[in-house]
Design an enzyme around this catalytic site. Structure first.
Site, mmCIF file in Angstrom:
data_model
loop_
_atom_site.group_PDB
_atom_site.id
_atom_site.type_symbol
_atom_site.label_atom_id
_atom_site.label_comp_id
_atom_site.label_asym_id
_atom_site.label_seq_id
_atom_site.Cartn_x
_atom_site.Cartn_y
_atom_site.Cartn_z
ATOM 1 N N GLN A 1 -11.928 6.849 -4.190
ATOM 2 C CA GLN A 1 -12.287 7.468 -2.916
ATOM 3 C C GLN A 1 -13.680 8.108 -3.044
ATOM 4 O OE1 GLN A 1 -11.004 7.223 0.002
ATOM 5 N NE2 GLN A 1 -8.952 6.397 -0.364
ATOM 6 N N ASP B 1 0.857 -1.179 0.000
ATOM 7 C CA ASP B 1 0.000 0.000 0.000
ATOM 8 C C ASP B 1 0.896 1.233 0.000
ATOM 9 O OD1 ASP B 1 0.846 0.403 2.593
ATOM 10 O OD2 ASP B 1 -1.051 -0.119 3.527
ATOM 11 N N SER B 2 0.304 2.398 -0.250
ATOM 12 C CA SER B 2 1.122 3.578 -0.521
ATOM 13 C C SER B 2 1.520 4.358 0.713
ATOM 14 C CB SER B 2 0.349 4.521 -1.451
ATOM 15 O OG SER B 2 -0.769 5.067 -0.766
ATOM 16 N N HIS C 1 -3.951 -20.171 12.705
ATOM 17 C CA HIS C 1 -5.328 -20.655 12.547
ATOM 18 C C HIS C 1 -6.202 -19.624 11.843
ATOM 19 C CE1 HIS C 1 -9.396 -21.884 13.079
ATOM 20 N NE2 HIS C 1 -9.617 -20.711 13.661
ATOM 21 N N ASP D 1 -7.513 -7.397 2.092
ATOM 22 C CA ASP D 1 -6.484 -7.482 3.122
ATOM 23 C C ASP D 1 -7.067 -6.920 4.396
ATOM 24 O OD1 ASP D 1 -4.929 -4.709 4.040
ATOM 25 O OD2 ASP D 1 -6.097 -4.519 2.206
#
Length: 376
Positions: free
Chosen positions: A194, A92-93, A340, A271
């Protein structure tokens, strides 16, 4: 990078596809474990491959830039060689981290000036600089520099922020397109939608991002405090506009139920720090629901952590033993719980893919959302 769409679900917008990178193939939908500073916390690379079955992990530009620093990463030959991870990486940035430093950063047209959370030193991120940083880190997929708006925020602020993000995007693209990777393999670039929680802004941003014609597209600025139903609404507006033949990445999301619902809306990549962060605090995500392993009820439960899918960690250690380790603050507790939870997340998106290919995703998804959301 090449994306192939293999199958669409008949009763939802869920998709099964594959992304080919120079470091391997990623089967979508996919969850990417977060390795913020070059490490997925408490999980060895060996376990990431064999137990978790991760296909791609995420690194963070802000944290890696500050420590260990670009000189070290470049001397090592890039992040893959530095960490010993030979599969794909996405960075990511740093936009979200800068957003989280609200009290110590200043945003203007040129970029962002911020103070390091480590030593208070002053730094300057520009769109061009962030492209150079990510080139040096060496990720397979690098993200545009954007501003992540807080929730709630006024429409005027969200509009101005979105327009700044779009101007930064054009500068990012120019820098990316005029530079090359440093380590002998191809890198690709994703812009970010955005617009906060405003339909007109989200649609305008999605249309602008779609027009750029990049290899993939991301949806940012969600999972920052807004209600889940609002997040799904924003996601649906955007996925209806973003091109079908490119992967769609919903950044920073989320719970197992969030991921299943977003897959149904046409998202391919996810993510989130939740599986590892919550694991370290004793929260387990399982095929039957959510467990707080600290609770007294697990003290004498000698059944495995989870038998709903095949995993040697989840199937081997008992709830009673993991509770004992957690209460005793043993480091092994974080390791077992993290492996897990990540294994479960990867299993879940793998099952979603199989159900899409089999043609019965929608029915399965509705059943699984109920199961994975309940507290045990």
């Amino acid at each position: 990078m090449k994306f192939t769409l293999h199958q669409k679900d008949a009763k939802s917008n869920a998709r099964a596809g594959s992304i080919v990178t120079d470091h391997g193939i990623i089967e979508t939908p996919i969850f990417m474990p977060v390795g913020t500073a070059g490490s997925v916390k408490a999980v060895h690379q060996r376990e990431l491959k064999k137990d978790v079955k991760a296909q791609i992990i995420l690194g963070n530009t802000y944290h890696l830039y500050l420590r260990p620093g670009l000189d070290i990463i470049e001397k090592a030959g890039g992040l893959h060689r530095f960490t010993g991870w030979d599969k794909p990486i996405l960075t990511d940035s740093g936009g979200y981290q800068v957003f989280s430093l609200a009290g110590t950063r200043k945003i203007n047209e040129e970029g962002v000036v911020f103070k390091s959370h480590i030593d208070g030193s002053k730094h300057h991120f520009t769109p061009e600089g962030v492209m150079d940083i990510q080139r040096t880190i060496g990720a397979d997929i690098i993200m545009a520099f954007d501003e992540c708006t807080p929730y709630p925020c006024e429409w005027d602020y969200a509009k101005a922020s979105m327009e700044l993000t779009h101007r930064w995007l054009q500068r990012c693209q120019t820098r990316f397109d005029e530079t090359e990777g440093k380590y002998g393999y191809k890198q690709t670039f994703f812009p970010i939608v955005q617009g906060s929680v405003y339909k007109d802004l989200r649609k305008a941003s999605a249309e602008f991002i779609a027009q750029q014609g990049r290899d993939g597209n991301a949806i940012g600025g969600l999972s920052v405090g807004e209600p889940a139903e609002m997040m799904y609404e924003m996601t649906e507006w955007v996925t209806d506009i973003l091109p079908e033949d490119k992967p769609r990445y919903l950044m920073g999301v989320g719970t197992p139920a969030n991921i299943l619902e977003a897959i149904a809306l046409g998202v391919d990549m996810f993510d989130c720090v939740m599986p590892t962060r919550n694991a370290r605090n004793g929260m387990l995500f399982t095929t039957e629901g959510i467990i707080n392993i600290r609770n007294e009820k697990w003290k004498e439960d000698f059944s495995p952590v989870d038998t709903g899918f095949v995993n040697k960690v989840s199937n081997f250690y008992s709830k009673a033993y993991l509770r004992h380790l957690t209460i005793s603050k043993e480091m092994l507790a974080a390791q077992i719980a993290s492996i897990h939870n990540l294994s479960f997340y990867l299993w879940l998106v793998g099952q979603a893919r199989e159900r899409i290919l089999a043609g019965d995703f929608a029915t399965w998804k509705n059943q699984m959302v109920q199961k994975v959301s309940q507290r045990l």
